[in-house]
Design a protein around this motif. Structure first.
Motif, PDB file in Angstrom:
ATOM      1  N   ILE A  66       1.274  -1.087  -0.098  1.00 33.38           N
ATOM      2  CA  ILE A  66      -0.076  -0.116   0.094  1.00 33.38           C
ATOM      3  C   ILE A  66       1.053   1.343   0.168  1.00 33.38           C
ATOM      4  CG2 ILE A  66      -1.858   1.507   1.075  1.00 33.38           C
ATOM      5  CD1 ILE A  66      -2.602  -2.078   2.151  1.00 33.38           C
ATOM      6  N   THR A  67       0.744   2.172  -1.151  1.00 34.61           N
ATOM      7  CA  THR A  67       2.069   3.288  -1.563  1.00 34.61           C
ATOM      8  C   THR A  67       1.426   4.659  -1.532  1.00 34.61           C
ATOM      9  OG1 THR A  67       1.573   2.655  -3.760  1.00 34.61           O
ATOM     10  CG2 THR A  67       3.157   1.550  -2.597  1.00 34.61           C
ATOM     11  N   CYS A  68       2.228   5.503  -1.764  1.00 36.92           N
ATOM     12  CA  CYS A  68       1.330   6.543  -2.369  1.00 36.92           C
ATOM     13  C   CYS A  68       3.112   7.004  -2.859  1.00 36.92           C
ATOM     14  CB  CYS A  68       0.780   7.256  -1.089  1.00 36.92           C
ATOM     15  SG  CYS A  68       2.337   7.892   0.302  1.00 36.92           S
ATOM     16  N   THR A  69       2.436   8.771  -3.797  1.00 41.19           N
ATOM     17  CA  THR A  69       3.650   9.505  -3.846  1.00 41.19           C
ATOM     18  C   THR A  69       4.293  10.778  -2.679  1.00 41.19           C
ATOM     19  OG1 THR A  69       1.381  11.166  -4.555  1.00 41.19           O
ATOM     20  CG2 THR A  69       1.901   9.538  -6.356  1.00 41.19           C
ATOM     21  N   GLY A  70       4.083  10.760  -2.437  1.00 43.09           N
ATOM     22  CA  GLY A  70       4.174  11.392  -1.437  1.00 43.09           C
ATOM     23  C   GLY A  70       4.467  11.306  -0.155  1.00 43.09           C
ATOM     24  N   GLU A  71       4.236  12.056   0.872  1.00 44.01           N
ATOM     25  CA  GLU A  71       4.436  11.401   1.962  1.00 44.01           C
ATOM     26  C   GLU A  71       3.770  10.232   2.385  1.00 44.01           C
ATOM     27  OE1 GLU A  71       7.230  14.087   5.017  1.00 44.01           O
ATOM     28  OE2 GLU A  71       5.464  15.505   4.062  1.00 44.01           O
ATOM     29  N   ARG A  72       4.427   9.292   4.010  1.00 38.85           N
ATOM     30  CA  ARG A  72       3.921   8.128   4.217  1.00 38.85           C
ATOM     31  C   ARG A  72       2.406   8.462   5.006  1.00 38.85           C
ATOM     32  NH1 ARG A  72       5.850   5.925   8.937  1.00 38.85           N
ATOM     33  NH2 ARG A  72       7.514   7.017   9.887  1.00 38.85           N
ATOM     34  N   PHE A  73       2.648   9.689   5.799  1.00 44.72           N
ATOM     35  CA  PHE A  73       1.670   9.462   6.570  1.00 44.72           C
ATOM     36  C   PHE A  73       0.560   9.822   6.393  1.00 44.72           C
ATOM     37  CE2 PHE A  73       5.634  11.434   7.685  1.00 44.72           C
ATOM     38  CZ  PHE A  73       6.319  10.630   8.313  1.00 44.72           C
ATOM     39  N   ILE A  74      -1.015   9.095   7.329  1.00 43.50           N
ATOM     40  CA  ILE A  74      -2.389   8.942   6.959  1.00 43.50           C
ATOM     41  C   ILE A  74      -2.932   9.624   8.174  1.00 43.50           C
ATOM     42  CG2 ILE A  74      -2.039   7.070   5.170  1.00 43.50           C
ATOM     43  CD1 ILE A  74      -2.618   5.204   7.713  1.00 43.50           C
ATOM     44  N   LYS A  75      -4.191   9.754   7.682  1.00 44.69           N
ATOM     45  CA  LYS A  75      -5.143   9.962   8.740  1.00 44.69           C
ATOM     46  C   LYS A  75      -6.859   8.861   8.483  1.00 44.69           C
ATOM     47  CE  LYS A  75      -6.529  14.031   6.264  1.00 44.69           C
ATOM     48  NZ  LYS A  75      -7.182  15.604   6.476  1.00 44.69           N
ATOM     49  N   THR A  76      -7.661   9.247   9.377  1.00 46.22           N
ATOM     50  CA  THR A  76      -8.785   7.784   8.819  1.00 46.22           C
ATOM     51  C   THR A  76      -9.493  10.047   9.163  1.00 46.22           C
ATOM     52  OG1 THR A  76      -7.868   6.304  10.322  1.00 46.22           O
ATOM     53  CG2 THR A  76     -10.077   6.348   9.938  1.00 46.22           C
ATOM     54  N   LEU A  77     -10.984   9.467   8.120  1.00 44.90           N
ATOM     55  CA  LEU A  77     -12.271  10.320   8.315  1.00 44.90           C
ATOM     56  C   LEU A  77     -12.932  10.106   9.567  1.00 44.90           C
ATOM     57  CD1 LEU A  77     -12.364  10.754   3.999  1.00 44.90           C
ATOM     58  CD2 LEU A  77     -11.024  11.677   5.627  1.00 44.90           C
ATOM     59  N   ASN A  78     -13.642  11.135   9.420  1.00 42.90           N
ATOM     60  CA  ASN A  78     -15.128  10.990  10.325  1.00 42.90           C
ATOM     61  C   ASN A  78     -15.776   9.792  10.166  1.00 42.90           C
ATOM     62  OD1 ASN A  78     -14.528  12.726  11.661  1.00 42.90           O
ATOM     63  ND2 ASN A  78     -15.766  14.429  10.505  1.00 42.90           N
ATOM     64  N   ASP A  79     -16.200   8.922   9.043  1.00 44.85           N
ATOM     65  CA  ASP A  79     -16.725   7.422   9.126  1.00 44.85           C
ATOM     66  C   ASP A  79     -16.071   6.474  10.079  1.00 44.85           C
ATOM     67  OD1 ASP A  79     -14.687   7.070   7.155  1.00 44.85           O
ATOM     68  OD2 ASP A  79     -16.072   7.182   5.918  1.00 44.85           O
ATOM     69  N   HIS A  80     -14.436   6.816  10.416  1.00 49.42           N
ATOM     70  CA  HIS A  80     -14.328   5.652  11.289  1.00 49.42           C
ATOM     71  C   HIS A  80     -13.409   4.700  10.728  1.00 49.42           C
ATOM     72  CE1 HIS A  80     -15.163   8.009  14.881  1.00 49.42           C
ATOM     73  NE2 HIS A  80     -15.847   7.452  14.572  1.00 49.42           N
ATOM     74  N   TRP A  81     -13.716   4.742   9.348  1.00 57.71           N
ATOM     75  CA  TRP A  81     -13.268   3.623   8.361  1.00 57.71           C
ATOM     76  C   TRP A  81     -11.735   3.910   7.054  1.00 57.71           C
ATOM     77  CZ3 TRP A  81     -12.288  -1.032   8.987  1.00 57.71           C
ATOM     78  CH2 TRP A  81     -13.738  -2.035   9.526  1.00 57.71           C
ATOM     79  N   THR A  82     -12.792   5.091   6.649  1.00 51.03           N
ATOM     80  CA  THR A  82     -11.373   6.322   5.234  1.00 51.03           C
ATOM     81  C   THR A  82     -10.371   6.566   5.810  1.00 51.03           C
ATOM     82  OG1 THR A  82     -13.859   6.196   4.273  1.00 51.03           O
ATOM     83  CG2 THR A  82     -12.538   7.081   3.336  1.00 51.03           C
ATOM     84  N   ILE A  83      -9.528   5.365   5.207  1.00 49.03           N
ATOM     85  CA  ILE A  83      -8.677   6.299   5.732  1.00 49.03           C
ATOM     86  C   ILE A  83      -8.073   6.751   4.324  1.00 49.03           C
ATOM     87  CG2 ILE A  83      -5.258   5.677   5.785  1.00 49.03           C
ATOM     88  CD1 ILE A  83      -7.004   3.137   7.403  1.00 49.03           C
ATOM     89  N   VAL A  84      -7.099   8.374   4.665  1.00 49.02           N
ATOM     90  CA  VAL A  84      -6.440   8.658   3.272  1.00 49.02           C
ATOM     91  C   VAL A  84      -5.032   8.968   3.492  1.00 49.02           C
ATOM     92  CG1 VAL A  84      -8.812  10.148   2.831  1.00 49.02           C
ATOM     93  CG2 VAL A  84      -7.473  11.821   4.463  1.00 49.02           C
ATOM     94  N   THR A  85      -4.277   9.948   2.540  1.00 51.97           N
ATOM     95  CA  THR A  85      -2.935  10.369   3.052  1.00 51.97           C
ATOM     96  C   THR A  85      -3.157  12.059   3.120  1.00 51.97           C
ATOM     97  OG1 THR A  85      -3.421  11.361   0.470  1.00 51.97           O
ATOM     98  CG2 THR A  85      -1.812   9.373   0.950  1.00 51.97           C
ATOM     99  N   ARG A  86      -1.986  12.175   4.473  1.00 50.30           N
ATOM    100  CA  ARG A  86      -2.845  13.614   5.448  1.00 50.30           C
ATOM    101  C   ARG A  86      -1.913  14.348   4.127  1.00 50.30           C
ATOM    102  NH1 ARG A  86      -2.621  14.478  10.426  1.00 50.30           N
ATOM    103  NH2 ARG A  86      -2.854  12.669  11.403  1.00 50.30           N
ATOM    104  N   ASP A  87      -1.767  14.228   2.803  1.00 54.02           N
ATOM    105  CA  ASP A  87      -0.475  15.043   2.245  1.00 54.02           C
ATOM    106  C   ASP A  87      -1.216  15.568   1.158  1.00 54.02           C
ATOM    107  OD1 ASP A  87       0.705  13.570   0.746  1.00 54.02           O
ATOM    108  OD2 ASP A  87       2.507  13.352   1.413  1.00 54.02           O
ATOM    109  N   GLY A  88      -2.563  14.519   0.997  1.00 53.45           N
ATOM    110  CA  GLY A  88      -3.440  14.607   0.178  1.00 53.45           C
ATOM    111  C   GLY A  88      -2.679  13.846  -1.481  1.00 53.45           C
TER     112      GLY A  88
END
Ligand code: MF3
Ligand code: CO
Length: 252
Positions: free
Chosen positions: A206-228
């Motif tokens: 599980i990868t991303c193009t930017g920095e490796r940091f994540i956060k969980t949205l208010n639905d308590h499921w969806t995880i997104v990259t912090r930097d978008g």
């Protein structure tokens, strides 16, 4: 605290389930297009499971409300299907699980709408993530350590200038969706338990193009990259055989 070894009958069920799951994912991936929504894909998935009379692996698991996780662009994993239409250039990951005879298989694919011309960065991330998955799978045989898989995944992704999301891992799979061992997507060769024939594992860089940091949205499921930044996942369920491996969710 031990890693389950599957019986021949369990393996046969996972082989059947895995092939079906991959067939479903192929069909779902082909539906992804501009103007279609994740909920449309979810409805189609429901039809496929009902037609084949098999059980979705994710729905109800820890309370997850859907059959598929459909994670678009900066959504990393566990995105509950919503009604936001896909756009040209979107990077869409469909992750799905299936239970047959009580045995789980787990797989994920990614699609870039319009391909390389529409979104070269997304296409590159998807290509590298898939390459990382297959580079790990190629190593799998008895005696190989889970850390050997982790190391090659990390190397493949970081060498291309992309990041590994460290909180999300591969895992044993079968009698339950998540069982031992944990397969980190970063780490060192020689670490972790040794693989043995009859183990079944889900490998999922599980990868991303930017920095490796994540956060969980208010639905308590969806995880997104912090930097978008864009995120991607590819996954297979793989059996360790006497002298190598077999992908239980093979491309058809
Ligand atoms: N492939 C994902 C995983 O192994 C799917 C789990 S989604 C859940 O974690 F909703 F079922 F939790
Ligand atoms: Co998984």
């Amino acid at each position: 605290m031990s890693i389950p070894i599957k019986t021949p009958a369990e393996i046969e069920s996972m082989r059947k389930g895995g092939r079906l799951l991959r067939e479903f994912l192929k069909k779902l991936g082909e539906k992804v297009a501009v103007g279609i929504t994740p909920v449309d894909i979810e409805h189609f998935a429901k039809q496929l499971f009902e037609k084949e009379n098999v059980t979705p692996g994710f729905k109800g698991y820890n309370g997850y409300p859907a059959i598929c996780c459909i994670s678009v662009n900066d959504r990393v994993v566990h995105s509950i299907p919503d009604e936001i239409p896909f756009k040209q250039g979107d990077l869409v990951t469909i992750d799905c699980g299936l239970i047959l005879d009580g045995l789980n298989t787990d797989a994920a694919i990614s699609v870039v709408i319009g391909g390389k011309t529409a979104n070269p960065l997304a296409e590159k991330l998807s290509t590298i993530t898939r390459k990382a998955l297959y580079s790990a799978i190629k190593l799998i045989k008895p005696g190989v350590r889970t850390g050997d898989l982790s190391a090659i995944i990390q190397h493949t992704v970081e060498q291309a200038g992309f990041s590994i999301i460290r909180e999300l891992t591969g895992h044993g799979v079968g009698r339950t969706l998540h069982e031992e061992p944990t397969i980190y997507n970063y780490g060192k060769r020689g670490n972790g338990p040794a693989l043995k024939p009859g183990m079944t594992i889900a490998i999922e860089p599980i990868t991303c193009t930017g920095e490796r940091f994540i956060k969980t949205l208010n639905d308590h499921w969806t995880i997104v990259t912090r930097d978008g930044s864009l995120s991607c996942q590819w996954e297979h369920t793989v059996l360790v055989t006497a002298n190598g491996h077999e992908i239980l969710t093979p491309d058809t």
